[in-house]
Design an enzyme around this catalytic site. Sequence first.
Site, PDB file in Angstrom:
ATOM      1  N   ARG A  55       0.819  -1.202   0.000  1.00 43.14           N
ATOM      2  CA  ARG A  55       0.000   0.000   0.000  1.00 43.14           C
ATOM      3  C   ARG A  55       0.862   1.265   0.000  1.00 43.14           C
ATOM      4  O   ARG A  55       2.020   1.236   0.387  1.00 43.14           O
ATOM      5  CB  ARG A  55      -0.930   0.010   1.226  1.00 43.14           C
ATOM      6  CG  ARG A  55      -2.023  -1.045   1.201  1.00 43.14           C
ATOM      7  CD  ARG A  55      -2.881  -0.995   2.457  1.00 43.14           C
ATOM      8  NE  ARG A  55      -2.095  -1.255   3.659  1.00 43.14           N
ATOM      9  CZ  ARG A  55      -1.648  -0.325   4.487  1.00 43.14           C
ATOM     10  NH1 ARG A  55      -1.888   0.953   4.255  1.00 43.14           N
ATOM     11  NH2 ARG A  55      -0.949  -0.661   5.571  1.00 43.14           N
ATOM     12  N   LYS A 196      -8.543  -2.634   0.880  1.00 43.25           N
ATOM     13  CA  LYS A 196      -8.423  -1.786   2.066  1.00 43.25           C
ATOM     14  C   LYS A 196      -9.221  -0.499   1.936  1.00 43.25           C
ATOM     15  O   LYS A 196      -9.642   0.080   2.947  1.00 43.25           O
ATOM     16  CB  LYS A 196      -6.953  -1.478   2.347  1.00 43.25           C
ATOM     17  CG  LYS A 196      -6.160  -2.707   2.818  1.00 43.25           C
ATOM     18  CD  LYS A 196      -6.804  -3.389   4.028  1.00 43.25           C
ATOM     19  CE  LYS A 196      -5.937  -4.502   4.567  1.00 43.25           C
ATOM     20  NZ  LYS A 196      -6.610  -5.293   5.624  1.00 43.25           N
ATOM     21  N   HIS A 215     -10.407  -5.027  12.277  1.00 39.89           N
ATOM     22  CA  HIS A 215      -9.358  -5.631  11.456  1.00 39.89           C
ATOM     23  C   HIS A 215      -8.900  -6.895  12.173  1.00 39.89           C
ATOM     24  O   HIS A 215      -7.948  -6.886  12.946  1.00 39.89           O
ATOM     25  CB  HIS A 215      -8.207  -4.640  11.293  1.00 39.89           C
ATOM     26  CG  HIS A 215      -7.205  -5.058  10.271  1.00 39.89           C
ATOM     27  ND1 HIS A 215      -5.869  -4.744  10.356  1.00 39.89           N
ATOM     28  CD2 HIS A 215      -7.331  -5.764   9.118  1.00 39.89           C
ATOM     29  CE1 HIS A 215      -5.220  -5.230   9.314  1.00 39.89           C
ATOM     30  NE2 HIS A 215      -6.088  -5.862   8.553  1.00 39.89           N
ATOM     31  N   SER A 233       0.741  -7.782  10.828  1.00 42.24           N
ATOM     32  CA  SER A 233       1.423  -8.714   9.929  1.00 42.24           C
ATOM     33  C   SER A 233       2.578  -9.404  10.651  1.00 42.24           C
ATOM     34  O   SER A 233       3.369  -8.769  11.347  1.00 42.24           O
ATOM     35  CB  SER A 233       1.951  -7.948   8.718  1.00 42.24           C
ATOM     36  OG  SER A 233       2.613  -8.807   7.828  1.00 42.24           O
ATOM     37  N   LYS A 237      -1.859 -14.228  12.742  1.00 40.84           N
ATOM     38  CA  LYS A 237      -3.319 -14.100  12.721  1.00 40.84           C
ATOM     39  C   LYS A 237      -3.970 -15.091  11.751  1.00 40.84           C
ATOM     40  O   LYS A 237      -4.886 -15.823  12.117  1.00 40.84           O
ATOM     41  CB  LYS A 237      -3.684 -12.664  12.347  1.00 40.84           C
ATOM     42  CG  LYS A 237      -5.177 -12.372  12.239  1.00 40.84           C
ATOM     43  CD  LYS A 237      -5.428 -10.865  12.256  1.00 40.84           C
ATOM     44  CE  LYS A 237      -4.750 -10.139  11.132  1.00 40.84           C
ATOM     45  NZ  LYS A 237      -5.529 -10.162   9.877  1.00 40.84           N
ATOM     46  N   THR A 238      -3.473 -15.101  10.521  1.00 43.32           N
ATOM     47  CA  THR A 238      -4.055 -15.997   9.514  1.00 43.32           C
ATOM     48  C   THR A 238      -3.778 -17.452   9.860  1.00 43.32           C
ATOM     49  O   THR A 238      -4.658 -18.311   9.772  1.00 43.32           O
ATOM     50  CB  THR A 238      -3.495 -15.662   8.118  1.00 43.32           C
ATOM     51  OG1 THR A 238      -3.822 -14.306   7.804  1.00 43.32           O
ATOM     52  CG2 THR A 238      -4.081 -16.574   7.055  1.00 43.32           C
ATOM     53  N   ASP A 252      -9.760 -11.505   7.852  1.00 39.62           N
ATOM     54  CA  ASP A 252      -9.145 -10.182   7.932  1.00 39.62           C
ATOM     55  C   ASP A 252     -10.058  -9.037   8.373  1.00 39.62           C
ATOM     56  O   ASP A 252      -9.610  -8.148   9.078  1.00 39.62           O
ATOM     57  CB  ASP A 252      -8.540  -9.826   6.577  1.00 39.62           C
ATOM     58  CG  ASP A 252      -7.533  -8.692   6.659  1.00 39.62           C
ATOM     59  OD1 ASP A 252      -6.668  -8.724   7.555  1.00 39.62           O
ATOM     60  OD2 ASP A 252      -7.617  -7.763   5.839  1.00 39.62           O
ATOM     61  N   ARG A 317       1.634 -12.299  -1.892  1.00 38.31           N
ATOM     62  CA  ARG A 317       0.252 -12.494  -1.446  1.00 38.31           C
ATOM     63  C   ARG A 317      -0.485 -13.507  -2.315  1.00 38.31           C
ATOM     64  O   ARG A 317      -0.162 -13.712  -3.481  1.00 38.31           O
ATOM     65  CB  ARG A 317      -0.514 -11.167  -1.513  1.00 38.31           C
ATOM     66  CG  ARG A 317      -0.013 -10.117  -0.537  1.00 38.31           C
ATOM     67  CD  ARG A 317      -0.587 -10.318   0.842  1.00 38.31           C
ATOM     68  NE  ARG A 317      -0.153  -9.306   1.778  1.00 38.31           N
ATOM     69  CZ  ARG A 317      -0.706  -9.112   2.968  1.00 38.31           C
ATOM     70  NH1 ARG A 317      -1.725  -9.861   3.341  1.00 38.31           N
ATOM     71  NH2 ARG A 317      -0.247  -8.189   3.786  1.00 38.31           N
TER      72      ARG A 317
END
Length: 526
Positions: A55, A196, A215, A233, A237-238, A252, A317
């Site tokens: 981003r 986003k 988030h 990141s 989390k994932t 997410d 990604r």
Amino acid sequence: METKTVHKLADVLANTKVYANLPVARLVEMAVQRGEGMMTDRGALNALTGKFTGRSPKDKFVVDEASVHDKVNWGPVNQPITPEKFQVLYQDVMEYLQTKELFVFDGFAGADETYRLPIRVVNEYAWHNLFARQLFIRPSAEELAAHKAEFTVVYAPTFKANPEVHGTNSETFIITSFEQKTVLIGGTEYAGEMKKSIFSVMNLLLPEQNVLSMHCSANVGKDGDVALFFGLSGTGKTTLSADPDRFLIGDDEHGWSDNGVFNIEGGCYAKCIRLSEEGEPQIWKAIQFGTVLENVEVDPETREANYDSDKYTENTRAAYPVEAIPGAVIPGVGGHPNVIIFLTADSFGVLPPISKLTREQAMYHFLSGYTSKMAGTERGVTTPQTEFSTCFGSPFLPLHPVVYAEMLGKKIDERDVQVYLVNTGWTGGPVGVGKRMKLSYTRAMVTAALNGELAKVDYVADPTFGVQVPTSCPNVPAEVLLPRNTWADKDAYDKQARDLANRFIENFQKKFPNAAEIAAAGPKVQ
């Protein structure tokens, strides 16, 4: 004097070649035909995004319009741009797109029909449109026939802004107009900007409906117990939410309403640097035909993806529909959370591997959003560095962060939710001295938190951070639970703990000088 023609998106779409709501296979075909990407040996489409592999927060703006002027938390995250400058840029983008073939996706953000937002995404690239189709919620045939977009994303990656004319900081722009109900994106090919941007829009619209936008990832157990996982990141989390013994609601972005939790998206956007089938089998298997890979190195002969490579970026990604995860909850809705997990990767090695938080401590750590960057992961980072991202998602919050924190605190009270802080980082010392917490231990601690076993054990207060630390946990050695015990040099631990506590305190005082009540729940330096 010649009057300049005013172009509207509807006019542009009516006067150029438009491919509307194409199926996945057709979008893949066209992306390859147009040279936008390369197929891998497993059927995924890999695209390179050029110089932007993440981003561009400094190029993100919100139009300063009367209806949002007093709502938006203006500053570095929400930079204002005038309606006049936005209109000039909008007109120039419309004129530019009249010469292009365009791709349109109509769908939704928000799996709960009560709160979902009908959206339209207009793309210059076929692969960007495929990304939108995989990441947002796909309509049924009946829903598509009745679809009326309430917000539109217009993505023109090859259009470059002129800062002097358009009021931008560079040729790149991500601009949201809440009155025009439009997001304009250009000058970058990084597809995550679409995802986003809509999340940022929902972060303003949902709280106005008494829905907390978050988030985080979410999953549900066989008995219907819902868990939320917050984390920046690299915190896991994932990985931790993709639990084979639980069912994924989403990975997410979520809303928490009076009905319960719902996924804002219809897909997952997983980091895949150093991805392996052994380490993350669900994500590995989800990368199949229709998946969009970004910036992964692919062998031009064998078409095999090299997930260990950071040739283009560390931020590689994979975008795929949530249905690709076995047992995913469709539609992505669940009940009220029983447990909330805040994840941090503390490379200083001083935070407990798991600790229980009071409501006030939960609000404090939510507003702090702490993790640390490890040496070597970014150019110039040679020692561990603290990173504080408010609400675990500061780049996407149009409202003041305390608004979200107070909503969270209220919901914790109303639903008697237990909140845990889990450190997936270092133990026994900082990076270079200690070692990374074993994933098997972290999984065991999270499991014990989710199934209620941690409610039955004894706790002691951490003298510096004030959190409650369990003295035992199934399948985890007791000495691991108290971080000071894992350090050979106790004085070094005490010094490092004080240092991190001071960083928490300084960050909170700087960002939230008027939130004294919440600040009181933070670390104490003796």
